[in-house]
Design a protein around this motif. Structure first.
Motif, PDB file in Angstrom:
ATOM      1  N   ALA A   1      25.161  33.484  53.165  1.00  0.00           N
ATOM      2  CA  ALA A   1      25.532  34.917  53.078  1.00  0.00           C
ATOM      3  C   ALA A   1      26.885  34.826  52.771  1.00  0.00           C
ATOM      4  O   ALA A   1      27.348  35.776  51.952  1.00  0.00           O
ATOM      5  CB  ALA A   1      25.379  35.452  54.529  1.00  0.00           C
ATOM      6  N   ARG A   2      27.809  33.936  53.330  1.00  0.00           N
ATOM      7  CA  ARG A   2      29.270  33.809  52.919  1.00  0.00           C
ATOM      8  C   ARG A   2      29.370  33.487  51.591  1.00  0.00           C
ATOM      9  O   ARG A   2      30.220  34.027  50.917  1.00  0.00           O
ATOM     10  CB  ARG A   2      29.909  32.795  53.944  1.00  0.00           C
ATOM     11  CG  ARG A   2      31.552  32.929  53.686  1.00  0.00           C
ATOM     12  CD  ARG A   2      32.287  31.861  54.294  1.00  0.00           C
ATOM     13  NE  ARG A   2      31.677  30.412  53.763  1.00  0.00           N
ATOM     14  CZ  ARG A   2      31.120  29.463  54.353  1.00  0.00           C
ATOM     15  NH1 ARG A   2      30.791  29.396  55.827  1.00  0.00           N
ATOM     16  NH2 ARG A   2      30.834  28.331  53.695  1.00  0.00           N
ATOM     17  N   ASP A   3      28.594  32.634  50.923  1.00  0.00           N
ATOM     18  CA  ASP A   3      28.724  32.065  49.496  1.00  0.00           C
ATOM     19  C   ASP A   3      28.426  33.310  48.637  1.00  0.00           C
ATOM     20  O   ASP A   3      29.103  33.510  47.763  1.00  0.00           O
ATOM     21  CB  ASP A   3      27.778  31.018  49.193  1.00  0.00           C
ATOM     22  CG  ASP A   3      28.323  29.743  49.950  1.00  0.00           C
ATOM     23  OD1 ASP A   3      29.545  29.485  50.607  1.00  0.00           O
ATOM     24  OD2 ASP A   3      27.538  28.656  50.014  1.00  0.00           O
ATOM     25  N   ALA A   4      27.455  34.044  49.079  1.00  0.00           N
ATOM     26  CA  ALA A   4      27.172  35.126  48.304  1.00  0.00           C
ATOM     27  C   ALA A   4      27.949  36.149  48.191  1.00  0.00           C
ATOM     28  O   ALA A   4      28.236  36.748  47.112  1.00  0.00           O
ATOM     29  CB  ALA A   4      25.643  35.809  48.578  1.00  0.00           C
ATOM     30  N   ALA A   5      28.781  36.438  49.356  1.00  0.00           N
ATOM     31  CA  ALA A   5      29.677  37.385  49.586  1.00  0.00           C
ATOM     32  C   ALA A   5      31.100  37.081  48.727  1.00  0.00           C
ATOM     33  O   ALA A   5      31.774  37.909  48.074  1.00  0.00           O
ATOM     34  CB  ALA A   5      30.055  37.649  51.163  1.00  0.00           C
ATOM     35  N   VAL A   6      31.236  35.664  48.688  1.00  0.00           N
ATOM     36  CA  VAL A   6      32.281  35.246  48.005  1.00  0.00           C
ATOM     37  C   VAL A   6      32.179  35.420  46.472  1.00  0.00           C
ATOM     38  O   VAL A   6      32.983  35.895  45.646  1.00  0.00           O
ATOM     39  CB  VAL A   6      32.655  33.935  48.483  1.00  0.00           C
ATOM     40  CG1 VAL A   6      33.808  33.217  47.103  1.00  0.00           C
ATOM     41  CG2 VAL A   6      33.169  33.807  49.883  1.00  0.00           C
ATOM     42  N   THR A   7      30.920  35.108  46.290  1.00  0.00           N
ATOM     43  CA  THR A   7      30.657  35.023  44.736  1.00  0.00           C
ATOM     44  C   THR A   7      30.447  36.771  44.419  1.00  0.00           C
ATOM     45  O   THR A   7      31.159  36.913  43.138  1.00  0.00           O
ATOM     46  CB  THR A   7      28.987  34.529  44.493  1.00  0.00           C
ATOM     47  OG1 THR A   7      29.021  33.125  44.858  1.00  0.00           O
ATOM     48  CG2 THR A   7      28.615  34.576  43.034  1.00  0.00           C
ATOM     49  N   ALA A   8      30.122  37.624  45.006  1.00  0.00           N
ATOM     50  CA  ALA A   8      30.151  38.861  44.613  1.00  0.00           C
ATOM     51  C   ALA A   8      31.688  39.219  44.305  1.00  0.00           C
ATOM     52  O   ALA A   8      32.024  40.231  43.681  1.00  0.00           O
ATOM     53  CB  ALA A   8      29.401  39.831  45.697  1.00  0.00           C
ATOM     54  N   ALA A   9      32.406  39.067  45.471  1.00  0.00           N
ATOM     55  CA  ALA A   9      33.892  39.449  45.506  1.00  0.00           C
ATOM     56  C   ALA A   9      34.558  38.824  44.168  1.00  0.00           C
ATOM     57  O   ALA A   9      35.262  39.599  43.404  1.00  0.00           O
ATOM     58  CB  ALA A   9      34.538  38.879  46.578  1.00  0.00           C
ATOM     59  N   VAL A  10      34.211  37.489  43.700  1.00  0.00           N
ATOM     60  CA  VAL A  10      34.817  36.938  42.813  1.00  0.00           C
ATOM     61  C   VAL A  10      34.319  37.699  41.309  1.00  0.00           C
ATOM     62  O   VAL A  10      35.141  37.928  40.532  1.00  0.00           O
ATOM     63  CB  VAL A  10      34.516  35.456  42.432  1.00  0.00           C
ATOM     64  CG1 VAL A  10      34.903  34.987  41.180  1.00  0.00           C
ATOM     65  CG2 VAL A  10      35.372  34.589  43.669  1.00  0.00           C
ATOM     66  N   GLY A  11      33.281  38.005  41.179  1.00  0.00           N
ATOM     67  CA  GLY A  11      32.473  38.740  40.288  1.00  0.00           C
ATOM     68  C   GLY A  11      33.356  40.156  40.056  1.00  0.00           C
ATOM     69  O   GLY A  11      33.451  40.540  39.064  1.00  0.00           O
ATOM     70  N   ASP A  12      33.310  40.881  41.023  1.00  0.00           N
ATOM     71  CA  ASP A  12      33.957  41.976  41.212  1.00  0.00           C
ATOM     72  C   ASP A  12      35.420  42.040  40.764  1.00  0.00           C
ATOM     73  O   ASP A  12      35.911  42.664  39.937  1.00  0.00           O
ATOM     74  CB  ASP A  12      34.084  42.913  42.781  1.00  0.00           C
ATOM     75  CG  ASP A  12      32.707  43.198  43.195  1.00  0.00           C
ATOM     76  OD1 ASP A  12      31.727  43.351  42.194  1.00  0.00           O
ATOM     77  OD2 ASP A  12      32.509  43.593  44.264  1.00  0.00           O
ATOM     78  N   ALA A  13      36.178  40.860  41.184  1.00  0.00           N
ATOM     79  CA  ALA A  13      37.645  40.867  40.934  1.00  0.00           C
ATOM     80  C   ALA A  13      37.519  40.449  39.430  1.00  0.00           C
ATOM     81  O   ALA A  13      38.464  40.760  38.747  1.00  0.00           O
ATOM     82  CB  ALA A  13      38.270  39.674  41.642  1.00  0.00           C
ATOM     83  N   ARG A  14      36.669  39.666  38.926  1.00  0.00           N
ATOM     84  CA  ARG A  14      36.961  39.630  37.525  1.00  0.00           C
ATOM     85  C   ARG A  14      36.457  40.548  36.569  1.00  0.00           C
ATOM     86  O   ARG A  14      37.239  40.739  35.491  1.00  0.00           O
ATOM     87  CB  ARG A  14      35.591  38.344  36.929  1.00  0.00           C
ATOM     88  CG  ARG A  14      36.011  37.063  37.352  1.00  0.00           C
ATOM     89  CD  ARG A  14      34.907  35.861  36.968  1.00  0.00           C
ATOM     90  NE  ARG A  14      35.720  34.387  37.438  1.00  0.00           N
ATOM     91  CZ  ARG A  14      34.683  33.542  37.663  1.00  0.00           C
ATOM     92  NH1 ARG A  14      33.488  33.786  37.333  1.00  0.00           N
ATOM     93  NH2 ARG A  14      35.270  32.558  37.860  1.00  0.00           N
ATOM     94  N   MET A  15      35.517  41.581  36.906  1.00  0.00           N
ATOM     95  CA  MET A  15      35.240  42.792  36.328  1.00  0.00           C
ATOM     96  C   MET A  15      36.493  43.472  36.441  1.00  0.00           C
ATOM     97  O   MET A  15      37.045  44.223  35.277  1.00  0.00           O
ATOM     98  CB  MET A  15      34.009  43.430  37.028  1.00  0.00           C
ATOM     99  CG  MET A  15      32.756  42.798  36.544  1.00  0.00           C
ATOM    100  SD  MET A  15      31.151  43.618  37.223  1.00  0.00           S
ATOM    101  CE  MET A  15      31.483  45.132  37.351  1.00  0.00           C
ATOM    102  N   GLU A  16      37.298  43.877  37.395  1.00  0.00           N
ATOM    103  CA  GLU A  16      38.384  44.583  37.378  1.00  0.00           C
ATOM    104  C   GLU A  16      39.587  44.071  36.488  1.00  0.00           C
ATOM    105  O   GLU A  16      40.306  44.703  35.883  1.00  0.00           O
ATOM    106  CB  GLU A  16      38.895  44.580  38.847  1.00  0.00           C
ATOM    107  CG  GLU A  16      38.250  45.434  39.874  1.00  0.00           C
ATOM    108  CD  GLU A  16      38.770  45.444  41.432  1.00  0.00           C
ATOM    109  OE1 GLU A  16      40.092  45.418  41.499  1.00  0.00           O
ATOM    110  OE2 GLU A  16      38.092  45.431  42.118  1.00  0.00           O
ATOM    111  N   ALA A  17      39.633  42.638  36.703  1.00  0.00           N
ATOM    112  CA  ALA A  17      40.786  42.015  35.609  1.00  0.00           C
ATOM    113  C   ALA A  17      40.230  42.255  34.381  1.00  0.00           C
ATOM    114  O   ALA A  17      41.120  42.654  33.528  1.00  0.00           O
ATOM    115  CB  ALA A  17      40.779  40.525  36.153  1.00  0.00           C
ATOM    116  N   ALA A  18      39.167  42.114  34.013  1.00  0.00           N
ATOM    117  CA  ALA A  18      38.652  42.560  32.398  1.00  0.00           C
ATOM    118  C   ALA A  18      39.128  44.110  32.057  1.00  0.00           C
ATOM    119  O   ALA A  18      39.614  44.183  31.153  1.00  0.00           O
ATOM    120  CB  ALA A  18      37.138  42.298  32.328  1.00  0.00           C
TER     121      ALA A  18
END
Length: 120
Positions: free
Chosen positions: A28-45
């Motif tokens: 669950a933690r790994d999935a949350a981290v992966t989702a957060a990183v994905g969101d951050a990448r989308m925001e950065a893009a």
């Protein structure tokens, strides 16, 4: 013995349950981290895209300013050239008139001198 076996089985079941819970929490933690990183990448893009658009607009504005400045410079240069031509023409006419008056004066002087010499 049966109680000891039951206690051991309960302990093993508890250990298994705790291990599964830890694994579940880790996933669950790994999935949350992966989702957060994905969101951050989308925001950065999105931020990068906005910055690139702003940069392109700034370059267009800069180019338009350069064109405007060059056009203004060309107009001013043309005005200055026309003014210089007018001044040059005026000076040439003035010099021509002065030369003509001087030549006329010299001719008159020579004519008077010639008249005097003829009378003598």
């Amino acid at each position: 013995a049966a109680a000891a076996d039951a206690a051991a089985a309960a302990d093993a079941a508890a250990n298994t349950a705790m291990t599964e819970e830890r694994e579940s929490l880790g996933l669950a933690r790994d999935a949350a981290v992966t989702a957060a990183v994905g969101d951050a990448r989308m925001e950065a893009a999105a931020v990068l895209s906005t910055a690139e658009s702003a940069h392109a607009a700034a370059l267009e504005d800069l180019n338009a300013s350069h064109v405007e400045a060059l056009n203004h410079e060309e107009k001013e240069s043309s005005k200055a050239l026309k003014h210089a031509e007018a001044e040059s023409s005026k000076a040439a006419k003035h010099a021509e008139a002065k030369a003509a008056k001087h030549a006329e004066a010299e001719a008159s002087k020579a004519a008077k001198q010639a008249e005097k010499e003829t009378l003598i």
